[in-house]
Design an enzyme around this catalytic site. Structure first.
Site, PDB file in Angstrom:
ATOM      1  CE  LYS A  97      -1.253   2.537   3.183  1.00 15.47           C
ATOM      2  NZ  LYS A  97      -1.016   3.824   2.443  1.00 15.47           N
TER       3      LYS A  97
ATOM      4  CD  GLU B 124      13.002   4.518   7.936  1.00 17.43           C
ATOM      5  OE1 GLU B 124      13.016   5.395   8.833  1.00 17.43           O
ATOM      6  OE2 GLU B 124      12.744   4.757   6.749  1.00 17.43           O
TER       7      GLU B 124
ATOM      8  CB  CYS C 146      13.072   9.281   8.427  1.00 11.45           C
ATOM      9  SG  CYS C 146      13.809   8.113   7.267  1.00 11.45           S
TER      10      CYS C 146
ATOM     11  CD  GLU D 195      10.835  12.610  11.615  1.00 13.07           C
ATOM     12  OE1 GLU D 195      11.686  12.374  10.741  1.00 13.07           O
ATOM     13  OE2 GLU D 195       9.759  11.984  11.691  1.00 13.07           O
TER      14      GLU D 195
END
Length: 484
Positions: free
Chosen positions: A181, A257, A291, A388
């Protein structure tokens, strides 16, 4: 190909059992160009029934695919690698249109995705086992490794083709079937990749692609079904936690991850030219939407002013615009929410005493743009110290001692990657060993490589992708006890 042609050439339906099919009820959703806000096309919007049909196809294909010769799996990956390179320009343009990154970066990502197929084409024929005499001599131990089984793969929008390659490559090499997906913001790259793999000879049902605006409603039933035996996810830590809870129900193997909060440490003995170049790579790769992006800059006091000046000079010279335009180096963020999030973090830091040296504001539309930004005197309690940023903002703080720098770098629940610049070998080893991260960029601003293990510690994830260990995530070890 023209922009319209590359979009038109991609299948817009679900890819299940080797065939293109509409979603149940003919549902579709729009894919937007983040640089203009205009609709590129409509693609199939899968529901739970469509997801289950994809899992059915993967389960049906698993036994035959697991029995396929490793060399045949290898050659399929190698052919796909060659097609990706041959079509780099068209695939890069498609990626730029749906995600926004400049064409030069998109070309690099297509090549990077292709390298996963080349790497795992070589690993497919090197799956090993073992033979051992029992310690008491009465028997033998046979050890073999077999495909874990049907797998569920979920990829993010920021690297829409590379993250697919990083998961699909080892799954194919190991002999696993898949339901994948992609992110709803960037489904076109994955649909194009599925077509290329089919063209390369991948049997029907081995790879099934489900595009949807209801990821939870579509994927949770597949996780809880029990027939899939592994989930590999790249995305936010908050979503990863929920998926881990769901996987616990059927004890699925997981690879995660997740988020990052990468510190970038510059000591006063560093090569400043190299540190600035590395900072630009670590911060501005993919518009900062990575990331692995440097999220916090810690610079030793003796060089902090010069580092800040030079980084500001480089950041302020970057050209912002649509990624298809010549000389543009900073494209749009993925959507309006991303722009608002970056703006909130900058405003919060300023309110707490930070100073903006360049940027610090949105760019007038159309599109979702934010100015490349450098900030100094960023306090430790600013939100961007713990969240982040996922945008083109470089916050700089000053440190005095090595211990202070390491403590600040490790003061986070994340641990994906850390960057260190120093010319002192002993310090380099001490700091690298002390940093709580799965990867270290030592005097370099890019760590990703298909031949190296990618992954983090703490709340940045579980498992590794790429490298010699990447295929292990898709293999189970079986021990056969033999009595003599």
């Amino acid at each position: 190909m023209s922009e319209a042609s590359v979009v038109e050439a991609v299948g817009k339906e679900l890819f299940i059992g080797g065939k293109w099919a509409p979603a149940t009820g003919g549902r579709t959703f729009a894919v937007d160009d983040p640089s203009t806000g205009e609709v590129l096309c409509e693609v199939a919007d899968a529901g739970p029934g469509d997801g289950m049909a994809a899992l059915d196809a993967a389960v049906a294909a698993q036994a035959d695919w697991a029995a396929t010769a490793p060399r045949e799996r290898s050659e399929i990956l190698r052919r796909a690698y060659e097609v990706l390179l041959a079509r780099n320009e068209d695939l890069a343009l498609l990626m730029t249109l749906e995600m926004g990154k400049p064409l030069a970066e998109a070309r690099g990502e297509v090549a990077y995705a292709a390298e996963f197929f080349r790497w795992f084409s070589e690993e497919a024929v090197r799956i090993d086992g073992g033979y051992q005499v029992a310690p008491n001599g009465s028997g033998r131990f046979l050890v073999t490794r077999q495909p874990v089984g049907p797998t569920l793969l979920i990829t993010p929008w920021n690297f829409p083709m590379a993250m697919g390659g990083r998961k699909i490559g080892p799954a194919i090499a190991a002999g696993c079937t898949m339901v994948i997906k992609p992110a709803e913001q960037t489904p076109l790259s994955m649909l194009a990749l599925a077509a290329i793999l089919a063209e390369a000879g991948l049997p029907a049902g081995v790879l099934n692609v489900v595009t949807t605006t209801d990821p939870g409603g579509v994927m949770e039933p597949l996780i809880r079904d029990g027939r899939a035996r592994k989930l590999s996810f790249t995305g936010s830590t908050s979503v990863g936690r929920r998926l881990l809870e769901q996987c616990a129900d059927k004890v699925l193997r997981t690879s995660m991850e997740l988020g990052g909060n990468a510190p970038f440490l510059v000591f006063d003995d560093a090569d400043l030219d190299a540190a600035i170049e590395g900072a630009m790579q670590a911060k501005m790769r993919n518009i900062g939407e990575a990331c692995t992006a440097a999220n916090r800059f810690y610079v030793q006091r003796g060089i902090a002013a010069e580092f800040s000046r030079r980084l500001t000079e480089r950041m302020s010279a970057l050209a912002v615009g649509r990624g298809t335009e010549p000389d543009v180096t900073v494209g749009p963020l993925i959507d309006a929410d991303a722009v608002e999030k970056v703006g909130e973090l900058v405003r919060d830091a300023v309110e707490r005493g930070a100073k903006v040296l360049t940027g610090g504001a949105t760019v007038d539309g159309p599109g979702h743009f934010y100015q490349p930004t450098v900030m100094v005197d960023v306090p430790r309690d600013a939100r961007m110290g713990t969240e982040e940023i996922f945008g083109p903002v470089a916050p700089i703080s000053v440190f005095d001692t090595e211990d202070e720098a390491v403590a600040a770098a490790n003061d986070t629940e994340y641990g994906l990657v850390s960057y260190v610049y120093t010319n002192d070998l002993k310090r380099a080893l001490r700091v690298s060993e002390s940093l709580e991260a799965g990867m270290i960029g030592l005097n370099q601003g890019i760590v990703s490589n298909p031949a190296a293990p990618f992954g983090g510690v703490k709340e940045s994830g579980l498992g590794r992708e790429g490298g010699r260990v990447g295929i292990d995530e898709f293999l189970e070890t079986k021990y056969v006890a033999v009595a003599l």
